[in-house]
Design an enzyme around this catalytic site. Sequence first.
Site, PDB file in Angstrom:
ATOM      1  N   HIS A 155       0.828  -1.209   0.000  1.00 22.91           N
ATOM      2  CA  HIS A 155       0.000   0.000   0.000  1.00 22.91           C
ATOM      3  C   HIS A 155       0.861   1.257   0.000  1.00 22.91           C
ATOM      4  O   HIS A 155       2.041   1.226   0.364  1.00 22.91           O
ATOM      5  CB  HIS A 155      -0.903   0.008   1.241  1.00 22.91           C
ATOM      6  CG  HIS A 155      -0.172   0.362   2.504  1.00 22.91           C
ATOM      7  ND1 HIS A 155      -0.026   1.656   2.942  1.00 22.91           N
ATOM      8  CD2 HIS A 155       0.474  -0.410   3.415  1.00 22.91           C
ATOM      9  CE1 HIS A 155       0.676   1.672   4.062  1.00 22.91           C
ATOM     10  NE2 HIS A 155       0.992   0.428   4.370  1.00 22.91           N
ATOM     11  N   CYS A 156       0.221   2.382  -0.399  1.00 19.09           N
ATOM     12  CA  CYS A 156       0.825   3.703  -0.227  1.00 19.09           C
ATOM     13  C   CYS A 156      -0.146   4.518   0.619  1.00 19.09           C
ATOM     14  O   CYS A 156      -0.630   4.030   1.629  1.00 19.09           O
ATOM     15  CB  CYS A 156       1.178   4.336  -1.567  1.00 19.09           C
ATOM     16  SG  CYS A 156      -0.161   4.368  -2.784  1.00 19.09           S
ATOM     17  N   THR A 157      -0.473   5.756   0.219  1.00 26.60           N
ATOM     18  CA  THR A 157      -1.430   6.555   0.991  1.00 26.60           C
ATOM     19  C   THR A 157      -2.853   6.291   0.511  1.00 26.60           C
ATOM     20  O   THR A 157      -3.687   5.782   1.245  1.00 26.60           O
ATOM     21  CB  THR A 157      -1.065   8.047   0.911  1.00 26.60           C
ATOM     22  OG1 THR A 157       0.153   8.254   1.626  1.00 26.60           O
ATOM     23  CG2 THR A 157      -2.123   8.915   1.558  1.00 26.60           C
TER      24      THR A 157
END
Length: 266
Positions: free
Chosen positions: A157-159
């Site tokens: 994941h990222c943001t």
Amino acid sequence: MQHSHLVDSATVANLRDLGGIDLPGGARVRPGLALRSGQLDRLDPAADPMFDALGVRTVIDLRTAAERAAFPDRVPGGAHLLVADVLADGAGSGAAAALAAALADPSGANRMLGGGRAAEALREDYRAFVTSASARQAYKQLITALAHRGGGPVLFHCTAGKDRTGWGATLVLLLLGADEETVRTEYLSVDPAVRAHYAPLVERFLAAGGDPEVADAVFSVRAEYLAAALDALAEYWGDAESYARAGLGLKDDTLAGLRERLVEAA
């Protein structure tokens, strides 16, 4: 054409399983092993049986140090956290990591990102996802974790789960043999979830005088962004296989392990 399956999680935004995506020859991606999402700062496995049932063993956080400090992941019990900061070396524009910050300052965002500059900044980031040293190291970690035999389900994941995560999913699918149309469909499929999650933030931004074009460029998932990364890959390495070997330094047995784990034959 199948795209990723949205998992109905109460505490994780934009959580999807790449399982079920169509691959050539009637094969498909094996469910339950390659998961993608937005940040895990609100994760509460006790209140989220859908998430808990996934049995995530490895979490790969693609965010910057500033993002991790502001919204630390809540890692599920028994899972191993790997930090793989795509933008660590400052290549690209940094727009992908500055989403919420940009929207918190509407007049600054209009000044910095108005007049088409937001979309250009995102295209620059997508090129850096392919070419920069830190991005290549991060995506090497991602592919290696997904290829690890007996490694259990991996969540990356990222943001927002759309840019750095979107390119990660693209790379995985290309290495599994997916065609460009399948890859593009998967990439674009997260747009409604991202827009829904950030709608309150965008509303506040617009109410405070933010430019709708800036908000749309920052919080939409656009084919032109993906095209920028695919063009960079083609320009420097030719194809995903060459990129994996020469660009990421992945060995034959890692790529074989990725396919062995994630491809479900017809």
